[in-house]
Design a protein around this motif. Sequence first.
Motif, mmCIF file in Angstrom:
data_model
loop_
_atom_site.group_PDB
_atom_site.id
_atom_site.type_symbol
_atom_site.label_atom_id
_atom_site.label_comp_id
_atom_site.label_asym_id
_atom_site.label_seq_id
_atom_site.Cartn_x
_atom_site.Cartn_y
_atom_site.Cartn_z
ATOM 1 N N PRO A 99 4.337 6.996 21.422
ATOM 2 C CA PRO A 99 5.671 7.334 22.109
ATOM 3 C C PRO A 99 6.231 8.379 21.514
ATOM 4 N N VAL A 100 6.175 8.310 19.535
ATOM 5 C CA VAL A 100 7.473 9.646 18.902
ATOM 6 C C VAL A 100 6.046 9.853 17.858
ATOM 7 N N TRP A 101 6.687 11.004 17.286
ATOM 8 C CA TRP A 101 5.094 11.910 16.619
ATOM 9 C C TRP A 101 6.177 11.697 15.452
ATOM 10 N N THR A 102 7.295 11.002 14.654
ATOM 11 C CA THR A 102 7.407 10.963 13.465
ATOM 12 C C THR A 102 6.197 10.516 12.168
ATOM 13 N N ALA A 103 6.942 11.302 11.353
ATOM 14 C CA ALA A 103 6.622 10.102 9.912
ATOM 15 C C ALA A 103 6.399 8.041 9.889
ATOM 16 N N ALA A 104 7.426 8.370 10.116
ATOM 17 C CA ALA A 104 7.868 6.823 10.327
ATOM 18 C C ALA A 104 6.931 6.052 11.220
ATOM 19 N N ALA A 105 6.247 6.505 12.340
ATOM 20 C CA ALA A 105 5.695 5.925 13.671
ATOM 21 C C ALA A 105 4.704 5.586 13.145
ATOM 22 N N ILE A 106 4.203 7.079 12.480
ATOM 23 C CA ILE A 106 2.426 7.387 11.937
ATOM 24 C C ILE A 106 2.212 6.218 10.619
ATOM 25 N N HIS A 107 2.988 6.417 10.147
ATOM 26 C CA HIS A 107 2.918 5.455 8.638
ATOM 27 C C HIS A 107 2.798 3.400 9.807
ATOM 28 N N SER A 108 3.312 2.766 9.930
ATOM 29 C CA SER A 108 3.398 2.672 10.890
ATOM 30 C C SER A 108 2.074 2.132 11.576
ATOM 31 N N ALA A 130 -9.611 14.771 -0.279
ATOM 32 C CA ALA A 130 -9.486 13.717 -0.484
ATOM 33 C C ALA A 130 -7.317 13.300 -0.968
ATOM 34 N N VAL A 131 -6.752 14.590 -1.713
ATOM 35 C CA VAL A 131 -5.972 15.074 -2.390
ATOM 36 C C VAL A 131 -3.935 16.144 -0.764
ATOM 37 N N SER A 132 -3.509 14.687 -1.111
ATOM 38 C CA SER A 132 -2.103 15.546 -0.080
ATOM 39 C C SER A 132 -0.761 15.222 -0.034
ATOM 40 N N PRO A 133 -0.175 15.399 -0.213
ATOM 41 C CA PRO A 133 0.839 14.721 -0.070
ATOM 42 C C PRO A 133 0.863 13.930 1.350
ATOM 43 N N PRO A 134 1.816 12.943 0.732
ATOM 44 C CA PRO A 134 1.745 11.728 1.790
ATOM 45 C C PRO A 134 1.575 12.163 3.373
ATOM 46 N N ILE A 135 0.501 11.107 3.108
ATOM 47 C CA ILE A 135 -0.162 11.946 4.645
ATOM 48 C C ILE A 135 0.341 11.030 6.207
ATOM 49 N N ASP A 136 1.783 10.258 5.893
ATOM 50 C CA ASP A 136 2.778 10.485 7.278
ATOM 51 C C ASP A 136 2.911 11.596 7.700
ATOM 52 N N GLY A 137 3.426 12.009 6.417
ATOM 53 C CA GLY A 137 4.467 13.344 6.533
ATOM 54 C C GLY A 137 4.055 15.041 6.828
ATOM 55 N N THR A 138 2.748 14.429 5.903
ATOM 56 C CA THR A 138 1.642 15.224 6.529
ATOM 57 C C THR A 138 1.420 15.675 8.269
ATOM 58 N N LEU A 139 1.051 14.742 8.693
ATOM 59 C CA LEU A 139 0.314 14.428 9.930
ATOM 60 C C LEU A 139 1.891 14.924 10.971
#
Length: 469
Positions: free
Chosen positions: A400-409, A438-447
Amino acid sequence: MSVRTRFAPSPTGYLHIGGVRTALYSWLHARRQGGRFVLRIEDTDLERSTPEATAAILEGMAWLGLDWDEGPFYQTQRMDRYREVLAQMLAAGTAYYCYCSREEVDAMREEQRTRGEKPRYDGRCRTRSTAREGVAPVIRFRSPDTGETVVEDLIHGRVSFQNSELDDLIIARSDGTPTYNFCVVVDDWDMGITHVIRGDDHLNNTPRQMQILQALGANLPVYAHVPMILGPDKQKLSKRHGAVSVLEYREQGFLPDALLNFLIRLGWSHGDEEIFSREQMIEFFQINTVNKAASAFNPEKLLWINAQHMQRLSPEGLAQHLRPYLDAQGITEASLAQGPDLSAVVALLQERAKTLVEMAEAARIFYLAPVTGEVKDVEKHLHGQGALLESLLQHLEALPVWTAAAIHSAIQELAVSHAEGKMGKIAQPLRVAVAGRAVSPPIDGTLALLGKAETLARIRHARSWLAAV
């Protein structure tokens, strides 16, 4: 008396890091003392000096922010002044015409070597009263015969030269052109230079230049001869060590303040501190505390210092430095306008990149979707993962919300149900799907920065590509 320093490169090649450090020390001394910094181009070597080298020197100084207060002055534009001083010295008897041929001087020196003496011009033309027909004379300086000339150097201390070992220096060639040591003296005199800071390869020139200044009745500047920079192997610095044009460091993605920070530490220190702002360099630097031993160039240390400076800049400030490097990655202004805010991307990448080139490469994924992934990463992490990509689409689309925390969860939840709780087994295929590697910044922050629509579109593209291979 106000402090006046100068940087006087010859435009016969690029401005390398040894020259930059000398310029930096001269600039810092003037700025710390509230003095003036003069830029002089010593271009009397007409065969080797080029306009391109001059332009590169000026561009390099400007990029580094080593701004000059006066100049640039060009020696080739001061020939009338040099001839004027030569005439004064001839009239005063502090200089004289020498009609000896090169063959005569060579024979003279060979005889001296045979007798076990140090080869030197013996002054035989000092008392010549008539010209020698058919011979274009040089002009020599009449140097003192006895005593010593002492250089009270701010770095090396007291260095003494016996005048008996210093022969009568040629100050003008047979075609009338003045020599390097003479031009330097007249320039420093006319420009009121109070402190000459230069490489210690010039130390042996100093007593001769001091003698000419004294013969002209000029005040002597204070001298500080900076030790050379060696390669990591303790040998003379060469291109393989990093003795390249300073502009190549710009191309490699180094910040100007980081390069200056690195160079100031090659022979100088302030306690145990390693990182200095430009303002701190001006505040702390003292030329008389420079070490007289040579320092070694360390590429890894330069990278570390550059990374430290990148991390200490604001994301907005670092983004301004980054923009010129984005073109090489194919990131246009239109791409930037359609993608996430560049400062936000920089903030995500700031702790990971060591150079601006690295950062620009890493930023590419936020503005240009990968057509295909890197082969080895696709084979290792993405092949056979069609079902996983489908699950990722469902989980991420339902957020429902597009944030790094929500993506991580969401990724964590999927890892529990599909990968025995191992986040990497979810994150790596996801990275390859959206970033192509396969190398990127933290995936949740990236998305989170990519945005929901772009992320889902890239995952769908990867799913379709897998289905087609």
